[in-house]
Write a protein that holds these residues in place. Structure first.
Motif, mmCIF file in Angstrom:
data_model
loop_
_atom_site.group_PDB
_atom_site.id
_atom_site.type_symbol
_atom_site.label_atom_id
_atom_site.label_comp_id
_atom_site.label_asym_id
_atom_site.label_seq_id
_atom_site.Cartn_x
_atom_site.Cartn_y
_atom_site.Cartn_z
ATOM 1 N N ASN A 335 0.838 -1.193 0.000
ATOM 2 C CA ASN A 335 0.000 0.000 0.000
ATOM 3 C C ASN A 335 0.877 1.248 0.000
ATOM 4 O OD1 ASN A 335 -2.997 -0.938 0.622
ATOM 5 N ND2 ASN A 335 -1.627 -2.208 1.872
ATOM 6 N N ASP A 338 3.760 2.175 2.682
ATOM 7 C CA ASP A 338 4.531 1.027 3.169
ATOM 8 C C ASP A 338 6.013 1.231 2.863
ATOM 9 O OD1 ASP A 338 2.287 -0.232 4.064
ATOM 10 O OD2 ASP A 338 2.151 -1.679 2.431
ATOM 11 N N ASP A 352 3.420 -13.630 4.188
ATOM 12 C CA ASP A 352 2.837 -13.146 5.442
ATOM 13 C C ASP A 352 3.968 -12.510 6.238
ATOM 14 O OD1 ASP A 352 1.317 -12.643 7.646
ATOM 15 O OD2 ASP A 352 1.218 -14.731 8.323
ATOM 16 N N TYR A 353 4.178 -11.208 5.988
ATOM 17 C CA TYR A 353 5.385 -10.557 6.504
ATOM 18 C C TYR A 353 5.154 -9.780 7.789
ATOM 19 C CZ TYR A 353 2.976 -7.170 3.544
ATOM 20 O OH TYR A 353 2.020 -6.409 2.948
ATOM 21 N N GLY A 354 3.971 -9.750 8.297
ATOM 22 C CA GLY A 354 3.719 -9.109 9.576
ATOM 23 C C GLY A 354 4.029 -7.630 9.613
ATOM 24 N N GLY A 355 3.801 -6.935 8.506
ATOM 25 C CA GLY A 355 3.985 -5.485 8.482
ATOM 26 C C GLY A 355 5.358 -5.022 8.077
ATOM 27 N N ALA A 356 6.295 -5.924 7.838
ATOM 28 C CA ALA A 356 7.652 -5.536 7.420
ATOM 29 C C ALA A 356 8.011 -6.279 6.127
ATOM 30 C CB ALA A 356 8.650 -5.845 8.523
#
Length: 613
Positions: A335, A338, A352-356
């Motif tokens: 997005n 990011d 599935d990078y958990g925000g990083a």
């Protein structure tokens, strides 16, 4: 007469002075480019000089002068590309005659306007082959992998209007390429329709690294209407895992199973299972084959099938696990705002990078040359951002361009760094190895990622080493630096015969910006016409039609504009044969209306005096 020559209001005398000034700039331009010109092959000498003359002409803003020329009914120089000096001298002679001097047509030779046009036509034939009788613009088609095994497909493409077959060396391998080439030669011989072979070197790969594979699962679902009622059942193609058979119709999900178990199946067998959610599902088998190559499985409910799911046949004990299914392709969802870390490490990144989020980059030179503040773009520019930090083995990118709701970034997608100078040779070790096959089976080699004259010199050396001096060379212009150095690249390529240019509009649009693409592709067409070199108009021509079977209005207009090039390239797709037929029709129609920038004023039958409604 003297009055008209000195009048400041755009009279012939003023035009003569301006034309003399332009003509006076031609020789100094030759001097400025003399080191390049003297290396050009003798057969290209006139064309190289004309290209330098065009360069000199376009160093000035001529718009006011063009208006004054047009007001006198003289050529406004807007179509002077193939014969710059000849046009200037003819226009000057006409202006002088209008001012009262006797009419004297300039000497022939370099002033001959037809010479430039004829050189371009003959060189297009030399490189790309003769065009069909009903159109001047040839059609190039990228062959799919299936062309290596399906000779009928290749023959259909030739019959529909393919004049050049493109083999992409970034995919498949020498054995498949040779099989494709053999099918093209055979189809051409059988149909009597000429079709040349162009092979596209892969070049250095600047792409995203791998992502961790997703679950091995397929979704089999029925087709429903807006109310959820089933219009067509869920269907799958069960085929032998040891000897898989292609699906009998498009859209079927392939499920590998044991070939012996498949051979024991009969028409009407009912197979039951529990899918990945634990839901009970049943399928009816139909159309069993004696060779155990495949059967159709039909159900009424959506089923998620995974590798190892056990299939049970009603009435008998003959269980069979589902074989190895392909892993689902994963993607990062990015997005705006990011921060994406791009790494030298090519280990598979987690989706599935958990925000990083992070992902690898296949070209190490990026990390040694990119600078903070420079732009970086992914997947043909669908995602873009700015480099905000650079470390030895990674860089961080703040995403500023993505779709609302996020954009998916998958592995193997292109990366562009338009602001960064990458000291990377266009010819890789793989390309050099591939050239042995190219020289053996192709008519044309297309050079990817060319950015500097030394890239072309290296290709010439390798072709000479392999005995490929007769092979045509097409330069793919796909980076900003290639565009900025286009005169130097063309002059280097013209050291040997058989030269052309491909406008690779996909990467080029990302590099220069989509808003500049129309302008840039026009300038490439103009300079190549001045050099009397044929152009291939490529990327996304009738792409929606080739992929979906239905064209957009915009791409029909784009295809019509492509008529100004000597060749148009179509990419592969399920409906490529239809795309060829449509393009053939468009080019044939436009051929009667335009040649390059010239409108051909044939008789029109479009409007009737008695039309009333």
């Amino acid at each position: 007469m003297t009055e008209s020559r000195t009048s400041p209001d755009g009279a012939p005398g003023v035009l003569i002075e301006e034309l003399d000034e332009l003509i006076g700039h031609l020789l100094p331009a030759e001097t400025a480019w003399s080191e390049w010109l003297q290396e050009v092959s003798p057969e290209y000498r006139f064309s190289a000089r004309n290209m330098v003359h065009y360069w000199a002409l376009r160093q000035r803003d001529l718009r006011r002068m063009q208006s004054r020329l047009a007001s006198f009914g003289l050529s406004s120089l807007g179509r002077s590309e193939p014969h710059v000096e000849g046009t200037l001298r003819l226009v000057r002679a006409a202006a002088a005659a209008m001012g009262g001097d006797p009419w004297h047509r300039p000497e022939s030779g370099d002033v001959d306007l037809e010479r430039g046009r004829e050189l371009l036509r003959s060189r297009a034939v030399e490189l790309l082959g003769s065009p069909p009788a009903d159109r001047r613009t040839r059609i190039m088609v990228t062959l799919p992998s299936a062309a290596a095994t399906d000779s009928g497909l290749v023959r259909e493409l030739v019959e529909r209007g393919m004049n050049l077959a493109r083999i992409n060396c970034a995919h498949d391998g020498p054995a498949a390429w040779s099989a494709m080439a053999a099918h093209v030669r055979s189809a051409s011989e059988v149909t009597g329709l000429p079709c040349l072979i162009a092979m596209d070197l892969a070049g250095p790969k600047l792409r995203t690294g791998p992502l961790q594979p997703g679950p091995r699962v397929v979704k089999i679902r029925p087709t429903r209407d807006a109310l959820g009622q089933v219009l067509a059942p869920a269907r799958a193609w069960l085929t032998s895992a040891e000897n898989p058979s292609p699906v009998p119709e498009p859209g079927l999900v392939t499920v590998p199973v044991d070939g012996g178990w498949l051979a024991r199946r009969q028409d009407g067998d009912v197979v039951r299972l529990r899918d990945s959610r634990g839901a009970k599902r049943a399928f009816v088998l139909t159309e069993p084959t004696a060779t155990a190559e495949g059967v159709l499985a039909t159900g009424v409910k959506t089923t998620y099938l995974t590798s190892g799911t056990v299939l049970h046949v009603d009435g008998i004990h003959d269980p069979c696990p589902v074989g190895l299914l392909p892993a689902r392709e994963q993607s990062l969802v990015l997005n705006r705002g990011d921060v994406l870390t791009v790494t030298r490490d090519l280990s598979p990144a987690p989706a599935d990078y958990g925000g990083a989020p992070w992902i690898g980059c296949t070209l190490p030179e990026v990390f040694d040359n990119v600078l903070v503040g420079q732009a970086i773009r992914f997947d043909d520019g669908r995602i873009g951002g700015e480099v905000i930090a650079v470390e030895r083995d990674s860089l961080r990118v703040r995403i500023d361009h993505a779709g609302f709701g996020g954009s998916k970034l998958r592995e193997g997608k292109g990366i562009n760094v338009p602001d960064t100078h990458l000291p990377v040779a266009a010819l890789t070790d793989k390309d050099v190895a591939d050239l042995a096959t190219v020289v053996d089976i192709a008519d044309i080699v297309q050079m990817s990622f060319v950015q500097r004259p030394s890239d072309i010199e290296r290709l010439h050396q390798e072709l000479h080493r392999l005995g490929g001096d007769g092979l045509g060379v097409v330069l793919k212009i796909e980076t900003r630096r290639a565009f900025e150095r286009l005169p130097q690249l063309l002059l280097t390529a013209m050291r040997r015969p058989g030269v052309g240019v491909m406008i690779a509009r996909g990467d080029l649009a990302v590099e220069v910006g989509y808003e500049r693409l129309a302008e840039v592709q026009e300038e490439i067409l103009w300079l190549c016409e001045a050099a009397h070199l044929p152009v291939i108009w490529a990327t996304q021509v009738l792409e929606q039609l080739a992929k979906s079977g239905l064209p957009s209005r915009a791409e029909i207009s784009d295809a019509a504009m492509a008529e100004r090039a000597e060749c148009v390239m179509l990419n592969k797709g399920p409906h490529i044969a239809d795309a060829i037929a449509v393009l053939d029709d468009i080019l044939g129609r436009m051929d009667e209306h335009h040649y390059k920038k010239n409108a051909l004023l044939r008789q029109l039958h479009s409007w009737k005096p008695d039309a009333t409604g």
